[in-house]
Design an enzyme around this catalytic site. Sequence first.
Site: not given
Length: 217
Positions: A14, A88, A122, A155, A166
């Site tokens: 996203k 969300r 990531r 992160r 998540r």
Amino acid sequence: MVKLAMLGPPGSGKGTYATRMAPKLEVPAVSTGELLRANRDDPKLGPEIRKGQDSGGLVPDKIVMAVLQKRLAESDAKKGFILDGFPRTIEQAESLEKFAKLDAVINLVVPERVIIARLSSRRQCSKCSAIYNTLYLKTKVEGICDKCGGELYQRSDDKPESIKERLKVYEKSTAPLIDYYGKKGVRIDIPCNSVDVPPDEQVAKIMKALKDKRVIQ
Ligand code: ADP
Ligand code: ZN
């Protein structure tokens, strides 16, 4: 004027796509995850933000709506926006409708194995928030941002335990929005079945779909 939202599981791209679409559409990409991260050290909001984000859960709506409304009131968002990570939940979608109507919702359809591979590799720039990946979106110099020379970091919610949580939260709270926006007739599905599709290729696909549906010219 175009108002879009990106919908998809964590790690579906996203933010990567929204930030690349923004200059083409001349509207800002607005990430609630980023807005919240920017307030992690705020004495009032920080504790609840860190609690939600670090566990892989959600940050309370009151805080999310406050940072979002403040951002959308800035002048660059008068021409529209690309929301990333918002709404969300159905409740957030309903709150949004009170002040903005989305022209289209880009639903990124990505298999779970691709998501897990992406999230665990990531990396993000600590200065400008640019997103990289140690597998398929590498920086020229390891650990250093190509754009600004900032240091990359992983992160806290991209660690395996948070990733699982998540994905659970996504299935339960966010996935119902797929149907919700389908029924409203604004959903555009964009499939992505492999880890290493270049972002620009994916963005071109999204831009074409927006033109085909006459959301943009
Ligand atoms: P990703 O989409 O890859 O999970 P984000 O940067 O969008 O990453 O979000 C990171 C975290 O910020 C989420 O896991 C959640 O804790 C919090 N967050 C972001 N957007 C929202 C939102 N709209 N409502 C509640 N919490 C949010
Ligand atoms: Zn940077």
